[in-house]
Motif scaffolding. Structure first.
Motif, PDB file in Angstrom:
ATOM      1  N   LYS A 165       0.812  -1.213   0.000  1.00 35.35           N
ATOM      2  CA  LYS A 165       0.000   0.000   0.000  1.00 35.35           C
ATOM      3  C   LYS A 165       0.849   1.268   0.000  1.00 35.35           C
ATOM      4  O   LYS A 165       0.544   2.232  -0.714  1.00 35.35           O
ATOM      5  CB  LYS A 165      -0.914  -0.003   1.225  1.00 35.35           C
ATOM      6  CG  LYS A 165      -1.795   1.239   1.336  1.00 35.35           C
ATOM      7  CD  LYS A 165      -2.614   1.239   2.613  1.00 35.35           C
ATOM      8  CE  LYS A 165      -3.345   2.557   2.794  1.00 35.35           C
ATOM      9  NZ  LYS A 165      -4.071   2.614   4.084  1.00 35.35           N
ATOM     10  N   ALA A 166       1.930   1.296   0.784  1.00 37.88           N
ATOM     11  CA  ALA A 166       2.722   2.528   0.910  1.00 37.88           C
ATOM     12  C   ALA A 166       3.305   2.942  -0.438  1.00 37.88           C
ATOM     13  O   ALA A 166       3.211   4.114  -0.841  1.00 37.88           O
ATOM     14  CB  ALA A 166       3.833   2.338   1.936  1.00 37.88           C
ATOM     15  N   ARG A 167       3.901   2.006  -1.152  1.00 35.25           N
ATOM     16  CA  ARG A 167       4.511   2.349  -2.437  1.00 35.25           C
ATOM     17  C   ARG A 167       3.449   2.630  -3.495  1.00 35.25           C
ATOM     18  O   ARG A 167       3.630   3.494  -4.365  1.00 35.25           O
ATOM     19  CB  ARG A 167       5.449   1.223  -2.880  1.00 35.25           C
ATOM     20  CG  ARG A 167       6.786   1.279  -2.144  1.00 35.25           C
ATOM     21  CD  ARG A 167       7.680   0.116  -2.457  1.00 35.25           C
ATOM     22  NE  ARG A 167       9.040   0.364  -1.970  1.00 35.25           N
ATOM     23  CZ  ARG A 167       9.968  -0.562  -1.844  1.00 35.25           C
ATOM     24  NH1 ARG A 167       9.671  -1.823  -2.167  1.00 35.25           N
ATOM     25  NH2 ARG A 167      11.168  -0.261  -1.401  1.00 35.25           N
ATOM     26  N   ALA A 168       2.317   1.906  -3.450  1.00 30.19           N
ATOM     27  CA  ALA A 168       1.225   2.181  -4.383  1.00 30.19           C
ATOM     28  C   ALA A 168       0.701   3.598  -4.186  1.00 30.19           C
ATOM     29  O   ALA A 168       0.464   4.336  -5.153  1.00 30.19           O
ATOM     30  CB  ALA A 168       0.111   1.163  -4.200  1.00 30.19           C
ATOM     31  N   MET A 169       0.529   3.997  -2.924  1.00 34.62           N
ATOM     32  CA  MET A 169       0.087   5.353  -2.609  1.00 34.62           C
ATOM     33  C   MET A 169       1.097   6.383  -3.108  1.00 34.62           C
ATOM     34  O   MET A 169       0.731   7.410  -3.688  1.00 34.62           O
ATOM     35  CB  MET A 169      -0.098   5.510  -1.098  1.00 34.62           C
ATOM     36  CG  MET A 169      -1.389   4.950  -0.565  1.00 34.62           C
ATOM     37  SD  MET A 169      -2.757   6.058  -0.937  1.00 34.62           S
ATOM     38  CE  MET A 169      -3.944   5.472   0.273  1.00 34.62           C
ATOM     39  N   GLU A 170       2.369   6.124  -2.879  1.00 34.45           N
ATOM     40  CA  GLU A 170       3.415   7.053  -3.294  1.00 34.45           C
ATOM     41  C   GLU A 170       3.386   7.261  -4.806  1.00 34.45           C
ATOM     42  O   GLU A 170       3.434   8.406  -5.294  1.00 34.45           O
ATOM     43  CB  GLU A 170       4.782   6.516  -2.861  1.00 34.45           C
ATOM     44  CG  GLU A 170       5.964   7.368  -3.287  1.00 34.45           C
ATOM     45  CD  GLU A 170       7.297   6.753  -2.888  1.00 34.45           C
ATOM     46  OE1 GLU A 170       8.317   7.190  -3.422  1.00 34.45           O
ATOM     47  OE2 GLU A 170       7.302   5.818  -2.061  1.00 34.45           O
ATOM     48  N   LEU A 171       3.315   6.173  -5.557  1.00 33.79           N
ATOM     49  CA  LEU A 171       3.285   6.277  -7.012  1.00 33.79           C
ATOM     50  C   LEU A 171       2.068   7.057  -7.493  1.00 33.79           C
ATOM     51  O   LEU A 171       2.165   7.870  -8.417  1.00 33.79           O
ATOM     52  CB  LEU A 171       3.278   4.877  -7.633  1.00 33.79           C
ATOM     53  CG  LEU A 171       4.572   4.072  -7.537  1.00 33.79           C
ATOM     54  CD1 LEU A 171       4.331   2.634  -7.958  1.00 33.79           C
ATOM     55  CD2 LEU A 171       5.660   4.696  -8.408  1.00 33.79           C
ATOM     56  N   SER A 172       0.921   6.819  -6.863  1.00 34.32           N
ATOM     57  CA  SER A 172      -0.325   7.419  -7.326  1.00 34.32           C
ATOM     58  C   SER A 172      -0.497   8.861  -6.868  1.00 34.32           C
ATOM     59  O   SER A 172      -1.009   9.704  -7.622  1.00 34.32           O
ATOM     60  CB  SER A 172      -1.513   6.575  -6.846  1.00 34.32           C
ATOM     61  OG  SER A 172      -1.414   5.249  -7.318  1.00 34.32           O
ATOM     62  N   LEU A 173      -0.092   9.167  -5.638  1.00 35.10           N
ATOM     63  CA  LEU A 173      -0.283  10.514  -5.110  1.00 35.10           C
ATOM     64  C   LEU A 173       0.763  11.500  -5.623  1.00 35.10           C
ATOM     65  O   LEU A 173       0.464  12.675  -5.858  1.00 35.10           O
ATOM     66  CB  LEU A 173      -0.261  10.495  -3.582  1.00 35.10           C
ATOM     67  CG  LEU A 173      -1.425   9.793  -2.890  1.00 35.10           C
ATOM     68  CD1 LEU A 173      -1.217   9.793  -1.381  1.00 35.10           C
ATOM     69  CD2 LEU A 173      -2.753  10.449  -3.239  1.00 35.10           C
ATOM     70  N   LEU A 194       8.902   5.972 -12.253  1.00 33.88           N
ATOM     71  CA  LEU A 194       9.556   4.832 -11.616  1.00 33.88           C
ATOM     72  C   LEU A 194      10.417   4.134 -12.666  1.00 33.88           C
ATOM     73  O   LEU A 194       9.886   3.459 -13.563  1.00 33.88           O
ATOM     74  CB  LEU A 194       8.524   3.861 -11.051  1.00 33.88           C
ATOM     75  CG  LEU A 194       9.075   2.641 -10.311  1.00 33.88           C
ATOM     76  CD1 LEU A 194       9.703   3.064  -8.977  1.00 33.88           C
ATOM     77  CD2 LEU A 194       7.978   1.608 -10.080  1.00 33.88           C
ATOM     78  N   PRO A 195      11.747   4.281 -12.611  1.00 33.96           N
ATOM     79  CA  PRO A 195      12.609   3.639 -13.610  1.00 33.96           C
ATOM     80  C   PRO A 195      12.506   2.113 -13.546  1.00 33.96           C
ATOM     81  O   PRO A 195      12.190   1.537 -12.496  1.00 33.96           O
ATOM     82  CB  PRO A 195      14.016   4.108 -13.207  1.00 33.96           C
ATOM     83  CG  PRO A 195      13.807   5.302 -12.339  1.00 33.96           C
ATOM     84  CD  PRO A 195      12.507   5.075 -11.637  1.00 33.96           C
ATOM     85  N   ALA A 196      12.794   1.477 -14.674  1.00 31.38           N
ATOM     86  CA  ALA A 196      12.683   0.019 -14.767  1.00 31.38           C
ATOM     87  C   ALA A 196      13.518  -0.682 -13.712  1.00 31.38           C
ATOM     88  O   ALA A 196      13.073  -1.673 -13.107  1.00 31.38           O
ATOM     89  CB  ALA A 196      13.099  -0.445 -16.159  1.00 31.38           C
TER      90      ALA A 196
END
Length: 263
Positions: free
Chosen positions: A158-166, A171-173
């Protein structure tokens, strides 16, 4: 085979579905979605003998999300941004999810917005080293879609998903590989070759079982333990009745490579 903004190439048991609108980095339009659905008819037609599907993009990008040309012209009224999801995107995504064969995405460049959602649908996600992922929705005042709010937290938490979305940061390969978002990263010049090699390996495998394996993992995130045990029993029964299983056992006992037929 050519479809609107989409190309399907058949190489023996492997089909490669190419998003083909490089002028806009393969941004998704209604025309492309129609082409994708018609291409999927060919993918799923037994006469074509496909046992593995690859998705990639033409040119420098995998897919940069929805094609926004003309979207901001009408300021007089509000539009239902969710209607296109229900009528066009969701039917295509469900067809990918319910495929009876392995599905590989070959991310040859930026995968942004719903393009990132398409990329993450792969059972195996292969990336060019220069590619990147971007939850671009917040940049235009929308929420993530294409199933990404379901897939992302299950892949990276959840933490990284939130970070990417917010935050909407690229995000490099290589970082995506470290996070467990993708499976393998290759030098750009090697991606197509490595994708072909892996896809043919899958297509020449016991594809009845491989299709059942992908179903098991798709179902597992929402099933209880008991439900998953029951589904394993059901799918093992199906796999055990396949000709591939009989061939696999014979090959093992005879100490030779198995010749699977996907039957």
């Amino acid at each position: 085979m050519e479809f609107e903004r989409v190309r399907l190439e058949i190489d023996g048991p492997v089909g490669t579905l190419t998003l083909n609108h490089p002028e806009v980095m393969n941004a998704v339009s209604p025309e492309m979605l129609g082409g994708l659905m018609r291409a999927m008819d060919e993918v799923e037609d037994p006469k074509n003998g496909l046992r593995c599907l690859v998705m990639t993009g033409e040119g420098r990008g995998f897919c940069t999300g929805a094609n926004l040309q003309g979207r901001g012209d009408n300021n007089a009224g509000r539009t239902d941004a969710g209607s296109a999801l229900e009528t066009a995107y969701h039917p295509f995504l469900r067809r990918l999810r319910n495929l009876k064969m392995p599905f590989v995405t070959s991310v040859n460049g930026p995968a942004a917005g719903v393009g990132m959602s398409f990329a993450l649908m792969g059972d195996l996600v292969l990336c060019a080293r220069s590619s990147y992922f971007l939850q671009a929705f917040r940049r235009i005042g929308l929420v993530p879609d294409g199933g990404s709010t379901w897939i992302l937290p299950r892949l990276v938490g959840k933490a990284r998903a939130m970070e990417l979305s917010l935050l909407g940061e690229k995000l490099p390969a290589e970082t995506a590989l470290e996070w467990g978002l993708v499976n393998r990263v290759f030098d750009d010049a090697k991606l197509a070759e490595e994708t072909k090699k892996l896809a043919h390996d899958l297509a020449n495998g016991p594809t009845v079982a491989l299709g059942l394996i992908r179903q098991l993992y798709w179902e597992s995130t929402d099933n209880t333990y008991e439900e998953q045990l029951n589904l394993e029993r059901q799918n093992q029964r199906t796999a055990g009745n396949s000709r591939d299983f009989k061939e696999g056992v014979r090959a093992f006992l005879e100490k030779r490579p198995a010749q699977f037929k996907g039957e």
